[in-house]
Design a protein around this motif. Structure first.
Motif, PDB file in Angstrom:
ATOM      1  N   TYR A  57       0.853  -1.178   0.000  1.00  0.00           N
ATOM      2  CA  TYR A  57       0.000   0.000   0.000  1.00  0.00           C
ATOM      3  C   TYR A  57       0.897   1.239   0.000  1.00  0.00           C
ATOM      4  O   TYR A  57       1.682   1.437   0.937  1.00  0.00           O
ATOM      5  N   ILE A  58       0.793   2.058  -1.052  1.00  0.00           N
ATOM      6  CA  ILE A  58       1.702   3.188  -1.239  1.00  0.00           C
ATOM      7  C   ILE A  58       0.930   4.501  -1.210  1.00  0.00           C
ATOM      8  O   ILE A  58      -0.051   4.679  -1.938  1.00  0.00           O
ATOM      9  N   GLU A  59       1.392   5.421  -0.393  1.00  0.00           N
ATOM     10  CA  GLU A  59       0.755   6.735  -0.278  1.00  0.00           C
ATOM     11  C   GLU A  59       0.822   7.487  -1.610  1.00  0.00           C
ATOM     12  O   GLU A  59       1.873   7.491  -2.272  1.00  0.00           O
ATOM     13  N   PRO A  60      -0.286   8.145  -2.019  1.00  0.00           N
ATOM     14  CA  PRO A  60      -0.271   8.878  -3.291  1.00  0.00           C
ATOM     15  C   PRO A  60       0.837   9.920  -3.386  1.00  0.00           C
ATOM     16  O   PRO A  60       1.492  10.028  -4.432  1.00  0.00           O
ATOM     17  N   ALA A  61       1.076  10.679  -2.316  1.00  0.00           N
ATOM     18  CA  ALA A  61       2.111  11.716  -2.380  1.00  0.00           C
ATOM     19  C   ALA A  61       3.490  11.101  -2.609  1.00  0.00           C
ATOM     20  O   ALA A  61       4.303  11.622  -3.380  1.00  0.00           O
ATOM     21  N   TRP A  62       3.749   9.982  -1.948  1.00  0.00           N
ATOM     22  CA  TRP A  62       5.041   9.320  -2.113  1.00  0.00           C
ATOM     23  C   TRP A  62       5.152   8.732  -3.518  1.00  0.00           C
ATOM     24  O   TRP A  62       6.194   8.832  -4.164  1.00  0.00           O
ATOM     25  N   PHE A  63       4.076   8.141  -4.005  1.00  0.00           N
ATOM     26  CA  PHE A  63       4.078   7.552  -5.350  1.00  0.00           C
ATOM     27  C   PHE A  63       4.301   8.626  -6.407  1.00  0.00           C
ATOM     28  O   PHE A  63       5.100   8.446  -7.338  1.00  0.00           O
ATOM     29  N   ASP A  64       3.634   9.767  -6.268  1.00  0.00           N
ATOM     30  CA  ASP A  64       3.805  10.855  -7.225  1.00  0.00           C
ATOM     31  C   ASP A  64       5.244  11.363  -7.240  1.00  0.00           C
ATOM     32  O   ASP A  64       5.826  11.605  -8.303  1.00  0.00           O
ATOM     33  N   ALA A  65       5.822  11.539  -6.035  1.00  0.00           N
ATOM     34  CA  ALA A  65       7.200  12.021  -5.959  1.00  0.00           C
ATOM     35  C   ALA A  65       8.169  10.990  -6.540  1.00  0.00           C
ATOM     36  O   ALA A  65       9.149  11.337  -7.203  1.00  0.00           O
ATOM     37  N   TRP A  66       7.875   9.743  -6.324  1.00  0.00           N
ATOM     38  CA  TRP A  66       8.671   8.639  -6.856  1.00  0.00           C
ATOM     39  C   TRP A  66       8.649   8.668  -8.386  1.00  0.00           C
ATOM     40  O   TRP A  66       9.673   8.548  -9.054  1.00  0.00           O
ATOM     41  N   LEU A  67       7.470   8.881  -8.950  1.00  0.00           N
ATOM     42  CA  LEU A  67       7.350   8.971 -10.402  1.00  0.00           C
ATOM     43  C   LEU A  67       8.145  10.154 -10.950  1.00  0.00           C
ATOM     44  O   LEU A  67       8.830  10.049 -11.962  1.00  0.00           O
TER      45      LEU A  67
END
Length: 286
Positions: free
Chosen positions: A95-105
């Motif tokens: 389960y990945i937080e949207p803010a972290w996923f966006d920054a990762w992208l």
């Protein structure tokens, strides 16, 4: 080093862990028969079925996941879970937080458009590279491998996800929920802890209660009262992760009492609020 903790009832079991550096939760579980009631998460969910047959309804269709397939869910996608065959199923997920996923992208995907929301082409994907990448990332985080190994596994997962990601402008795509349903949802989010009635919701939007209920269910797959309960459960999960007491959370979020919160929380996560809090915070109960 904190290892995963197992919670078991009969033949069902759950191993839950949380990587505190990224906030990513990892889970391995086995269920026989009914697993989860319909619910949604406010995070991205990537997983694979390790053994058996996993059946779940999402995006208006019944999905059947078997070993060799990955399942991909964006925040807000309603889904349930069942084992249609004897012996049940075992799966792993993260389960990945949207803010972290966006920054990762943004860090790794040079061609990622700005100011858009990532979604997925399909709920199930039979892509061997993606399946292997999810298994590796979940394993690296779940077993608390060294930091560099965890980061490399997450980077490999992002690269494998590349061709499965769609990009859309927030709240502007043709298939976005109609304005009335979005306004109703925003109202529920703003009044999550209050004893909101359908008449209150309808009056705030200037329409009849029947019209708002119909529009909401069409857009989100469940009536407003069911969505409000799920929203409270999602908010409860975040507060438990922060270490708040279940009784305090129940009172703040509009549950009748701690037992009421516990019943709904178990239906979505198959863990009690206290057990979830212990695993995610390392706080012991008094």
């Amino acid at each position: 080093m904190t290892m995963a903790q197992t919670f078991a009832t009969t033949n069902d079991w759950i191993e839950l862990n949380r990587d505190h550096a990224t906030g990513i939760e990892t889970l391995r579980a086995h269920f026989e028969g009914h697993a989860y009631d319909p619910h949604w998460h406010d995070v991205y969910l990537f997983g694979t079925t390790e053994a058996g047959v996993q059946q779940f309804r999402c995006r208006g269709r019944q999905n059947v996941s078997t070993p060799g397939q990955a399942f991909l869910l964006a925040p807000g996608e309603i889904h349930d879970g069942n084992a249609p065959e004897a012996g049940g199923f075992t799966y792993r997920t993260m389960y990945i937080e949207p803010a972290w996923f966006d920054a990762w992208l943004e860090r790794l995907a040079d061609d990622a458009p700005a100011s858009v929301e990532p979604t997925f082409n399909a709920t199930l994907a039979g892509d061997p590279r993606l399946v292997a990448a999810i298994d590796r990332a979940v394993g690296a985080l779940h077993e608390r491998e060294p930091r560099m190994a965890r980061e490399a596994a997450l980077d490999d997962l992002l690269l494998a996800l590349g061709r499965h990601v769609n990009w859309r402008l927030p709240a502007t795509a043709p298939d976005d929920p109609p304005m009335l349903a979005r306004s109703a949802r925003d109202y529920l989010h703003a009044h999550v802890g209050e004893d909101v009635g359908l008449d209150d919701l309808a009056a705030a939007l200037g329409v009849s209660r029947f019209r708002v209920s119909r529009a909401f269910k069409t857009a989100y797959g469940m009536p407003p009262h069911a969505y409000l309960v799920q929203l409270r459960v999602v908010r409860a999960r975040r507060r438990l992760m922060a270490g708040d007491e279940p009784a305090e959370i129940a009172a703040a979020l509009g549950f009748a009492d701690q037992s009421h919160l516990g019943r709904w929380f178990r239906r979505a996560y198959r863990l009690s609020p206290a057990a979830y809090r212990r695993r995610c915070t390392n706080i012991t109960d008094d």
